[in-house]
Write a protein that holds these residues in place. Structure first.
Motif, short mmCIF file in Angstrom:
data_model
loop_
_atom_site.label_atom_id
_atom_site.label_comp_id
_atom_site.label_asym_id
_atom_site.label_seq_id
_atom_site.Cartn_x
_atom_site.Cartn_y
_atom_site.Cartn_z
N ASP A 70 0.81 -1.64 0.24
CA ASP A 70 -0.60 -0.14 0.12
C ASP A 70 0.34 1.26 -0.50
N ALA A 71 2.05 1.23 0.96
CA ALA A 71 3.23 2.39 0.70
C ALA A 71 3.85 2.97 -0.63
N GLY A 84 -12.51 11.76 4.27
CA GLY A 84 -12.09 12.71 5.47
C GLY A 84 -13.30 12.91 6.32
N GLU A 85 -12.81 13.38 7.33
CA GLU A 85 -14.57 13.78 7.96
C GLU A 85 -13.78 12.27 9.93
N GLY A 86 -12.67 12.17 9.55
CA GLY A 86 -11.78 10.90 11.12
C GLY A 86 -12.19 9.10 10.15
N LEU A 87 -12.66 9.53 9.25
CA LEU A 87 -12.60 8.17 9.02
C LEU A 87 -11.27 7.28 8.56
N GLU A 88 -10.14 7.37 7.68
CA GLU A 88 -9.05 7.21 7.67
C GLU A 88 -8.22 8.04 8.92
N GLY A 89 -8.30 7.13 9.42
CA GLY A 89 -7.17 7.30 10.82
C GLY A 89 -6.08 6.69 10.48
N TRP A 90 -5.84 5.96 9.25
CA TRP A 90 -4.58 5.59 9.03
C TRP A 90 -3.94 6.09 8.63
N MET A 91 -4.10 7.14 7.65
CA MET A 91 -3.88 7.39 6.57
C MET A 91 -2.42 8.56 6.61
N ASP A 92 -2.66 9.43 7.55
CA ASP A 92 -1.33 9.62 8.66
C ASP A 92 0.24 9.04 8.50
N ARG A 93 -0.16 7.72 9.02
CA ARG A 93 1.24 6.89 9.52
C ARG A 93 1.33 6.51 8.44
N ALA A 97 5.21 6.71 5.96
CA ALA A 97 6.15 5.56 6.48
C ALA A 97 5.98 5.75 4.63
N SER A 98 5.15 5.93 3.60
CA SER A 98 5.52 5.73 1.52
C SER A 98 6.44 6.87 1.52
#
Length: 299
Positions: A70-71, A84-93, A97-98
């Motif tokens: 995925d990265a 958005g609106e908090g759905l993808e809490g993992w996106m910043d990480r 990483a990518s």
């Protein structure tokens, strides 16, 4: 003249090959966070985009765990879309990483969102796509972002966006036709978690669930007991589980209340291609059909 024809016979395949390379170069590599969004992006982008979804079919976008693949996919993207609106809490990480240098386009910007109290905090409901009225905002934001990334194909994106918006209007009319005919007192459904708030707001349906907006939350024993009492008091007769979530808790509540299963709904993820909800259009119509049938049975 013979030499000219000969040169042309050599030059034409070369020009065609160069033209093919140029056409391929215009195809945007697009990454979307989850399948519902990926499908809408594909409809707006048409032949000028190659779209891949990070979360796969039947996957839970709340609890998604990105992989090294995925990265790599994200790093190679020309444009990235999130709801958005908090759905993808993992996106910043995943971005960190990518090594992805871009900024994801938040397609839900401009939507009239709803909130609720969860664990003493006011949180925004991220499940905006469960109303096609909201998806029209998605489409406008997607068109704008694609046109900025590929100005040469802006007219195509505009035409695709217009055509898809008309389909969304048809979905909205379809839902109203199906649900408006059901008595308001019968428009009550039990689901796994609180993901149908926008559908409920748009079509005046009351959804009860043991969990909040995110499947990562846990329902307390007191909350479950309170919900069971409410379901009995309001005589809710049908429950649904979701394709991307664990159904055990909602089945437990249904057993305690006597509610009968209405089957499976597609809330946060499309089905696989051979399933009943392989596109957003199919997903929405399928859910409306299931809900309407359950509520008519209850009446």
């Amino acid at each position: 003249m013979i030499m000219s024809v000969g040169l042309m016979s050599v030059a034409l395949p070369l020009l065609m090959a160069m033209s093919s390379v140029a056409a391929q170069a215009q195809t945007l590599k697009v990454v979307a966070s989850f399948t519902v969004l990926a499908d809408v992006v594909s409809n707006v982008g048409g032949d000028h985009v190659s779209v891949s979804s990070l979360v796969g079919p039947n996957g839970d976008p709340h609890e998604f765990e990105p992989s090294p693949t995925d990265a790599k996919k994200l790093k190679a993207a020309d444009v990235t879309f999130v709801s958005g609106e908090g759905l993808e809490g993992w996106m910043d990480r995943l971005i960190s990483a990518s090594g992805y240098k871009g900024k994801p386009v938040v397609v839900s910007e401009g939507i009239n969102t709803r909130t609720m109290e969860e664990d003493g905090k006011t949180v925004t409901d991220p499940h905006v796509w469960n109303s096609p009225v909201n998806v029209k905002v998605w489409v406008a934001n997607i068109e704008k972002a694609l046109a900025a990334a590929d100005p040469a194909d802006a007219k195509a994106f505009e035409a695709n966006a217009k055509a898809y918006t008309e389909k969304l209007d048809a979905l909205n009319a379809y839902a109203h036709k199906k649900l408006d005919a059901i008595p308001a007192a019968e428009r009550k459904i039990l689901t796994s978690h609180d993901a149908f708030g926008y559908l409920g707001r748009e079509y005046k349906v009351e959804f009860l669930s043991p969990l909040g907006f995110s499947t990562e939350t846990e329902a307390s024993a007191a909350d479950v007991a309170k919900l069971i009492d409410q379901i009995k008091a309001e005589k809710i007769k049908t429950y649904f589980f979701e394709n991307s979530n664990d159904p055990r808790l909602v089945k437990q509540i249904a057993k305690a209340t006597g509610a009968k299963s209405g089957g499976e709904l597609y809330v946060e993820a499309l089905s696989k291609k051979n399933g009943p909800a392989s596109t957003y259009e199919k997903m929405f119509r399928y859910n409306i059909d299931q809900l309407a049938a359950a509520m008519k049975t209850s009446s």
